[in-house]
Design a protein around this motif. Structure first.
Motif, PDB file in Angstrom:
ATOM      1  N   MET A   1      46.327 -34.062 -51.264  1.00  0.00           N
ATOM      2  CA  MET A   1      45.569 -33.936 -50.022  1.00  0.00           C
ATOM      3  C   MET A   1      44.804 -35.224 -49.745  1.00  0.00           C
ATOM      4  N   ASN A   2      44.729 -35.583 -48.490  1.00  0.00           N
ATOM      5  CA  ASN A   2      44.015 -36.773 -48.057  1.00  0.00           C
ATOM      6  C   ASN A   2      42.573 -36.371 -47.779  1.00  0.00           C
ATOM      7  N   GLN A   3      41.790 -36.230 -48.856  1.00  0.00           N
ATOM      8  CA  GLN A   3      40.466 -35.634 -48.725  1.00  0.00           C
ATOM      9  C   GLN A   3      39.386 -36.697 -48.560  1.00  0.00           C
ATOM     10  N   ASN A   4      38.780 -36.723 -47.397  1.00  0.00           N
ATOM     11  CA  ASN A   4      37.584 -37.512 -47.148  1.00  0.00           C
ATOM     12  C   ASN A   4      36.417 -36.544 -47.317  1.00  0.00           C
ATOM     13  N   ALA A   5      36.159 -36.184 -48.568  1.00  0.00           N
ATOM     14  CA  ALA A   5      35.195 -35.124 -48.842  1.00  0.00           C
ATOM     15  C   ALA A   5      34.400 -35.447 -50.093  1.00  0.00           C
ATOM     16  N   ASP A   6      33.206 -34.929 -50.147  1.00  0.00           N
ATOM     17  CA  ASP A   6      32.306 -35.075 -51.280  1.00  0.00           C
ATOM     18  C   ASP A   6      32.275 -33.749 -52.020  1.00  0.00           C
ATOM     19  N   ALA A   7      32.674 -33.748 -53.286  1.00  0.00           N
ATOM     20  CA  ALA A   7      32.743 -32.508 -54.056  1.00  0.00           C
ATOM     21  C   ALA A   7      31.380 -31.813 -54.128  1.00  0.00           C
ATOM     22  N   ALA A   8      30.313 -32.589 -54.230  1.00  0.00           N
ATOM     23  CA  ALA A   8      28.974 -31.990 -54.301  1.00  0.00           C
ATOM     24  C   ALA A   8      28.625 -31.288 -52.989  1.00  0.00           C
ATOM     25  N   GLU A   9      29.021 -31.886 -51.865  1.00  0.00           N
ATOM     26  CA  GLU A   9      28.765 -31.250 -50.569  1.00  0.00           C
ATOM     27  C   GLU A   9      29.568 -29.960 -50.442  1.00  0.00           C
ATOM     28  N   LEU A  10      30.814 -29.963 -50.881  1.00  0.00           N
ATOM     29  CA  LEU A  10      31.626 -28.754 -50.809  1.00  0.00           C
ATOM     30  C   LEU A  10      31.031 -27.651 -51.680  1.00  0.00           C
ATOM     31  N   ARG A  11      30.553 -28.023 -52.867  1.00  0.00           N
ATOM     32  CA  ARG A  11      29.918 -27.018 -53.736  1.00  0.00           C
ATOM     33  C   ARG A  11      28.656 -26.464 -53.091  1.00  0.00           C
ATOM     34  N   LYS A  12      27.885 -27.352 -52.493  1.00  0.00           N
ATOM     35  CA  LYS A  12      26.611 -26.937 -51.876  1.00  0.00           C
ATOM     36  C   LYS A  12      26.843 -25.883 -50.803  1.00  0.00           C
ATOM     37  N   PHE A  13      27.781 -26.136 -49.914  1.00  0.00           N
ATOM     38  CA  PHE A  13      28.039 -25.187 -48.839  1.00  0.00           C
ATOM     39  C   PHE A  13      28.857 -23.988 -49.334  1.00  0.00           C
ATOM     40  N   GLY A  14      29.660 -24.204 -50.373  1.00  0.00           N
ATOM     41  CA  GLY A  14      30.373 -23.072 -50.962  1.00  0.00           C
ATOM     42  C   GLY A  14      29.420 -22.063 -51.566  1.00  0.00           C
ATOM     43  N   ASP A  15      28.354 -22.552 -52.202  1.00  0.00           N
ATOM     44  CA  ASP A  15      27.365 -21.649 -52.803  1.00  0.00           C
ATOM     45  C   ASP A  15      26.624 -20.824 -51.755  1.00  0.00           C
ATOM     46  N   LEU A  16      26.581 -21.327 -50.525  1.00  0.00           N
ATOM     47  CA  LEU A  16      25.888 -20.620 -49.441  1.00  0.00           C
ATOM     48  C   LEU A  16      26.855 -19.830 -48.561  1.00  0.00           C
ATOM     49  N   LEU A  78      37.512 -27.745 -45.905  1.00  0.00           N
ATOM     50  CA  LEU A  78      37.931 -27.926 -47.293  1.00  0.00           C
ATOM     51  C   LEU A  78      37.138 -27.053 -48.251  1.00  0.00           C
ATOM     52  N   SER A  79      36.232 -26.232 -47.723  1.00  0.00           N
ATOM     53  CA  SER A  79      35.508 -25.269 -48.547  1.00  0.00           C
ATOM     54  C   SER A  79      36.262 -23.941 -48.529  1.00  0.00           C
ATOM     55  N   GLU A  80      36.929 -23.627 -49.626  1.00  0.00           N
ATOM     56  CA  GLU A  80      37.707 -22.396 -49.690  1.00  0.00           C
ATOM     57  C   GLU A  80      36.812 -21.165 -49.565  1.00  0.00           C
ATOM     58  N   LYS A  81      35.609 -21.234 -50.131  1.00  0.00           N
ATOM     59  CA  LYS A  81      34.701 -20.089 -50.037  1.00  0.00           C
ATOM     60  C   LYS A  81      34.290 -19.833 -48.595  1.00  0.00           C
ATOM     61  N   ALA A  82      33.968 -20.896 -47.868  1.00  0.00           N
ATOM     62  CA  ALA A  82      33.593 -20.730 -46.464  1.00  0.00           C
ATOM     63  C   ALA A  82      34.757 -20.174 -45.659  1.00  0.00           C
ATOM     64  N   LEU A  83      35.965 -20.651 -45.941  1.00  0.00           N
ATOM     65  CA  LEU A  83      37.132 -20.164 -45.209  1.00  0.00           C
ATOM     66  C   LEU A  83      37.405 -18.700 -45.500  1.00  0.00           C
ATOM     67  N   ARG A  84      37.188 -18.266 -46.724  1.00  0.00           N
ATOM     68  CA  ARG A  84      37.377 -16.841 -47.035  1.00  0.00           C
ATOM     69  C   ARG A  84      36.405 -15.984 -46.236  1.00  0.00           C
ATOM     70  N   VAL A  85      35.174 -16.478 -46.112  1.00  0.00           N
ATOM     71  CA  VAL A  85      34.186 -15.754 -45.299  1.00  0.00           C
ATOM     72  C   VAL A  85      34.633 -15.719 -43.843  1.00  0.00           C
ATOM     73  N   ALA A  86      35.118 -16.848 -43.338  1.00  0.00           N
ATOM     74  CA  ALA A  86      35.586 -16.912 -41.951  1.00  0.00           C
ATOM     75  C   ALA A  86      36.749 -15.956 -41.730  1.00  0.00           C
TER      76      ALA A  86
END
Length: 233
Positions: A1-16, A78-86
């Motif tokens: 994947m061509n990810q322009n993403a920060d793992a810490a940011e994804l975790r932060k929003f995934g936790d919420l 790119l947040s799988e947790k957020a997408l599951r909620v959506a």
């Protein structure tokens, strides 16, 4: 994947992620500003019958509301947790929004010029290279299509209001939501947009009145601001 993403940011929003649709919780400001940004988008690029991609869709607040205005919407994140909620909320409401775990860059390579409208709201300040995201959004838009961004200006006032005020004093957002060093000046966004081949249409600020607890779209772009751009025919 061509990810322009920060793992810490994804975790932060995934936790919420489980709180996306709690209108009194961590994402309450998104629920409160959504009618404003939705009406603005719909005014500049009427959504009915349009093919739309919502880049950085999170739990789907804007995606679902754009579908309700008649758009065919794809939400990507790119947040799988957020997408599951959506996806769960879409099942509960009967919304046909299509959600995908894919980066804007990868989708742009897969489906360039596919969308009439591209929205990327409250996301640019969370990625390592916002210029890449701007370029990918431009590639996703069809010739004549409209691209919308919203982000936060970088100056002493924005540090005071968007971080100290919003996160520590008023507690509108969880502490640590934003990193001041990633805020983006309008001039920087204008340069990135121009380099991506987009034409500037309109810029507005979004302000918050702590006394009335109301948001408004105004000319003041010193803190939060929104930009609409057009991809030339």
């Amino acid at each position: 994947m061509n990810q322009n993403a920060d793992a810490a940011e994804l975790r932060k929003f995934g936790d919420l992620a489980h709180r996306w649709w709690d209108t009194t919780g961590a994402f309450r400001p998104l629920h409160e500003i959504n009618p404003l940004r939705l009406d603005w988008i719909d005014r500049l690029a009427p959504l009915a019958g349009r093919r739309v991609v919502d880049v950085g869709c999170g739990g789907g607040i804007l995606s679902e509301s754009m579908h309700q205005r008649g758009a065919e919407v794809t939400g990507i994140d790119l947040s799988e947790k957020a997408l599951r909620v959506a996806q769960l909320h879409a099942l509960e409401t009967g919304s046909p929004v299509a959600y995908r775990c894919v980066s804007a860059e990868d989708l742009a390579a897969e489906a360039p010029g596919r969308f009439d409208v591209v929205t990327c709201m409250e996301m640019l300040e969370h990625v390592p290279d916002p210029t890449r995201t701007v370029r990918a959004c431009a590639q996703l838009a069809r010739p004549g299509g409209t691209v919308f961004f919203s982000t936060i200006n970088r100056n002493p006032r924005s540090f005071l209001f968007a971080i100290i005020g919003a996160e520590y004093v008023l507690r509108l957002l969880p502490r640590g939501t934003h990193d001041y060093g990633r805020f983006i000046k309008p001039s920087e966004l204008r340069h990135a947009s121009h380099a991506a081949g987009l034409e500037w249409i309109e810029m507005l600020g979004m302000t918050y009145n702590p006394l009335t607890r109301a948001y408004a779209l105004e000319p003041d772009v010193r803190v939060n601001y929104l930009v609409a751009l057009r991809k030339p025919e």
